[in-house]
Design an enzyme around this catalytic site. Structure first.
Site, short mmCIF file in Angstrom:
data_model
loop_
_atom_site.label_atom_id
_atom_site.label_comp_id
_atom_site.label_asym_id
_atom_site.label_seq_id
_atom_site.Cartn_x
_atom_site.Cartn_y
_atom_site.Cartn_z
N PHE A 93 -8.28 0.13 -3.84
CA PHE A 93 -7.41 -0.47 -5.01
C PHE A 93 -7.28 0.57 -6.10
CE2 PHE A 93 -8.01 -5.37 -4.05
CZ PHE A 93 -7.12 -4.85 -2.83
N GLY A 153 0.88 -1.13 -0.03
CA GLY A 153 -0.04 0.02 0.00
C GLY A 153 0.73 1.07 0.09
N SER A 207 -8.52 -6.78 1.93
CA SER A 207 -9.03 -5.10 1.94
C SER A 207 -10.30 -5.11 2.25
CB SER A 207 -8.41 -4.28 0.57
OG SER A 207 -9.25 -3.20 0.39
N LYS A 220 -2.72 -12.98 2.06
CA LYS A 220 -2.87 -11.78 3.18
C LYS A 220 -4.56 -11.78 3.77
CE LYS A 220 -1.83 -6.87 4.14
NZ LYS A 220 -1.15 -5.83 3.80
N ASN A 279 -11.90 -2.30 1.34
CA ASN A 279 -12.56 -1.11 0.58
C ASN A 279 -12.98 -1.58 -0.65
OD1 ASN A 279 -12.09 0.76 2.78
ND2 ASN A 279 -9.92 0.56 2.24
N THR A 280 -13.08 -2.99 -1.03
CA THR A 280 -13.42 -3.57 -2.21
C THR A 280 -14.69 -4.34 -1.96
OG1 THR A 280 -11.41 -3.37 -3.49
CG2 THR A 280 -12.86 -5.02 -4.30
N ASN A 300 -8.14 4.42 5.63
CA ASN A 300 -8.46 4.62 4.36
C ASN A 300 -9.14 3.83 3.63
OD1 ASN A 300 -7.04 2.40 2.06
ND2 ASN A 300 -6.13 1.95 3.87
N ASN A 324 -4.56 -7.04 7.73
CA ASN A 324 -4.83 -5.91 6.93
C ASN A 324 -5.43 -4.79 7.70
OD1 ASN A 324 -5.33 -4.14 4.60
ND2 ASN A 324 -5.49 -6.01 3.45
N THR A 325 -5.90 -3.82 7.35
CA THR A 325 -6.48 -2.85 8.35
C THR A 325 -8.02 -3.25 8.67
OG1 THR A 325 -7.94 -1.86 6.20
CG2 THR A 325 -5.84 -0.74 6.92
N TYR A 373 3.29 -0.18 8.05
CA TYR A 373 2.96 1.20 7.23
C TYR A 373 2.66 2.43 7.78
CZ TYR A 373 0.67 3.67 3.17
OH TYR A 373 0.38 4.86 2.46
N SER A 374 1.65 2.19 8.87
CA SER A 374 1.14 3.70 9.33
C SER A 374 2.35 4.32 10.19
CB SER A 374 -0.08 3.20 10.30
OG SER A 374 -0.97 2.57 9.42
C1 LIG Z 1 -3.17 4.13 3.11
C2 LIG Z 1 -2.98 2.52 3.02
C3 LIG Z 1 -2.86 1.63 1.86
C4 LIG Z 1 -3.08 0.54 1.91
N1 LIG Z 1 -3.12 -0.32 0.71
C5 LIG Z 1 -2.89 -1.65 0.78
C6 LIG Z 1 -2.80 -2.28 -0.26
O1 LIG Z 1 -2.96 -1.72 -1.59
N2 LIG Z 1 -2.68 -3.58 -0.25
C7 LIG Z 1 -2.48 -4.32 0.97
O2 LIG Z 1 -2.29 -5.48 0.98
N3 LIG Z 1 -2.51 -3.56 2.23
C8 LIG Z 1 -2.82 -2.36 2.26
N4 LIG Z 1 -2.79 -1.58 3.15
C9 LIG Z 1 -2.62 -2.34 4.61
C10 LIG Z 1 -1.27 -2.35 4.98
O3 LIG Z 1 -0.32 -3.11 4.20
C11 LIG Z 1 -1.24 -2.87 6.29
O4 LIG Z 1 -1.88 -4.25 6.26
C12 LIG Z 1 -2.21 -2.15 7.60
O5 LIG Z 1 -2.12 -0.91 7.20
C13 LIG Z 1 -1.57 -2.67 9.04
O6 LIG Z 1 -0.54 -2.23 9.29
P1 LIG Z 1 0.08 -0.82 9.77
O7 LIG Z 1 -0.82 -0.66 11.25
O8 LIG Z 1 1.51 -0.80 10.02
O9 LIG Z 1 -0.38 0.43 8.82
C14 LIG Z 1 -2.81 -0.13 3.23
C15 LIG Z 1 -2.76 0.49 4.38
C16 LIG Z 1 -2.95 2.07 4.35
C17 LIG Z 1 -2.76 2.68 5.54
#
Ligand SMILES: Cc1cc2nc3c(=O)[nH]c(=O)nc-3n(C[C@H](O)[C@H](O)[C@H](O)COP(=O)(O)O)c2cc1C
Length: 364
Positions: free
Chosen positions: A113, A61, A175, A222, A177-178, A109, A251-252, A323-324
């Site tokens: 996708f 992401g 995810s 995932k 969001n889909t 978020n 994931n989130t 990520y965050s």
């Molecule tokens: C802005 C944003 C976009 C993300 N996009 C994706 C994505 O495209 N594919 C995916 O597998 N996870 C995506 N994630 C999820 C992250 O990979 C991760 O699983 C999730 O944020 C939890 O980790 P964190 O608490 O360290 O952010 C996204 C997260 C954020 C915050």
């Protein structure tokens, strides 16, 4: 080189999505610099047949289009994952769709996708391979287009396309969001998806002669973290049956824990960062027990510091991703996480990261 501490006040003047774009451009221009300190040997680990210099990776992401994998690796991450990429380009949801929860160290978020599609993604990863970029482990994370009815077909297309250009592969079926995506985590759907995707991987690799030694990149699903014990048990069974190489958890979350302070907390979408730490760790621990430690887990969700990384590993993660935390502390954070993780391992008498994996569930 510009430190994140210097850049952050500038970046936060923009919307989160613009700030992210600027960060990617900065990384492309080499403004973030490099970390040349060799990793502490206690952090080296072999998982799914790959040798990781350290277990701390960049979650999917951040670099959806595979624009900056080597810049992230140069900062000291043990691996980086680019995506999610969908077969065809698609714009994602309307803006605004990305929110910083400053008071909570969280992010919401609902990007949905947004993806340039496989074509430009592949061009970049192929060019990377042609350049001989050998440093560091690169994962390719694929998804489905919003309007595709047969979701598994899109995953098979994505995996076949990237199989020869990545060290490991990921099907992102978690995810929020889909619409409908997370139903792919259900027992029957997951079995069908993984069977078809594993076949697509085998077919994509075969022309290069697997028996002649071509490496088959390990495949991760995932999943999580919004799973109950029954769902975890189902996923574990399917993972063991299909022999998928590993699981990324997770994931989130669509949950909103009580006590969130930020005004953006009611926004729709997936929540990540600090408010997710405990939930993700619970899920990692339950999945570790459900697969009996037989399938490696990448722990992801709310890893904000070295202690969080260590606790995720003790719960059952062989590797971790974040990520965050990058949004709040910048990529330099990886150096402190590695230092603190190594200190935790030594303090508890572990000689290698691998020895601490799942330690919470073992009798000492
Ligand atoms: C802005 C944003 C976009 C993300 N996009 C994706 C994505 O495209 N594919 C995916 O597998 N996870 C995506 N994630 C999820 C992250 O990979 C991760 O699983 C999730 O944020 C939890 O980790 P964190 O608490 O360290 O952010 C996204 C997260 C954020 C915050």
């Amino acid at each position: 080189m510009i430190s994140y501490k210097t850049a952050r006040p500038f970046l936060t003047m923009f919307s989160p999505e613009t700030a992210h774009r600027l960060a990617i451009i900065g990384l492309k221009l080499g403004l973030a610099g490099r970390n040349r300190t060799p990793d502490d040997p206690i952090l080296a680990t072999r998982v799914v047949g790959l040798d990781f210099p350290n277990p701390v990776g960049v979650a999917a992401g951040f670099d959806k289009g595979a624009e900056v994998p080597d810049a992230m690796l140069a900062l000291g991450f043990g691996f980086t994952e680019a995506g999610t990429v969908t077969p065809k380009p698609q714009p994602g949801n309307p803006k605004p769709r990305l929110f910083r929860l400053e008071e909570d160290e969280g992010v919401i978020n609902r990007l949905g996708f947004n993806s340039g599609g496989l074509e430009p993604y592949l061009a970049r990863v192929k060019a990377r391979k042609a350049r001989g970029a050998k440093k560091g482990i690169f994962g390719a994370n694929v998804g489905k287009n919003r309007d595709t009815q047969d979701g598994a077909a899109d995953y098979a297309i994505g995996i076949a396309a990237v199989a020869n250009y990545a060290d490991y592969l990921v099907c992102n079926i978690s995810s929020p969001n889909t619409p409908g995506l997370r139903s792919l985590q259900g027992r029957e759907q997951l079995k069908d998806l993984l069977t078809r995707v594993l076949a697509a991987r085998a077919k994509a690799i075969a022309p290069h002669g697997t028996e002649g030694g071509a490496k088959v990149p390990p495949l991760f699903a995932k999943v999580g973290p919004d799973l109950d014990l029954l769902a975890i048990e189902d996923i574990a069974q399917v993972a063991l049956e299909t022999k998928v190489d590993g699981l990324i958890i997770g994931n989130t979350t669509i949950d909103r824990p009580t006590g969130l302070k930020s005004p953006e907390a009611p926004e729709a979408g997936g929540l990540s960062g600090k408010p997710l730490t405990e939930k993700a760790r619970w899920c990692i621990g339950e999945m570790y027990k459900a697969v009996g430690g037989l399938i490696p887990i990448v722990g992801c969700g709310g890893i904000m510091n070295g202690t969080d990384a260590y606790r995720a590993i003790r719960a059952g993660a062989s590797l971790v991703q974040l990520y965050s935390a990058l949004v709040f502390h910048g990529p330099e954070l990886v150096v402190a996480i590695k230092r603190d993780l190594a200190a935790h391992l030594r303090a508890d008498g572990f000689k290698h990261v691998a020895d601490a994996v799942g330690a919470d569930h073992k009798k000492q």
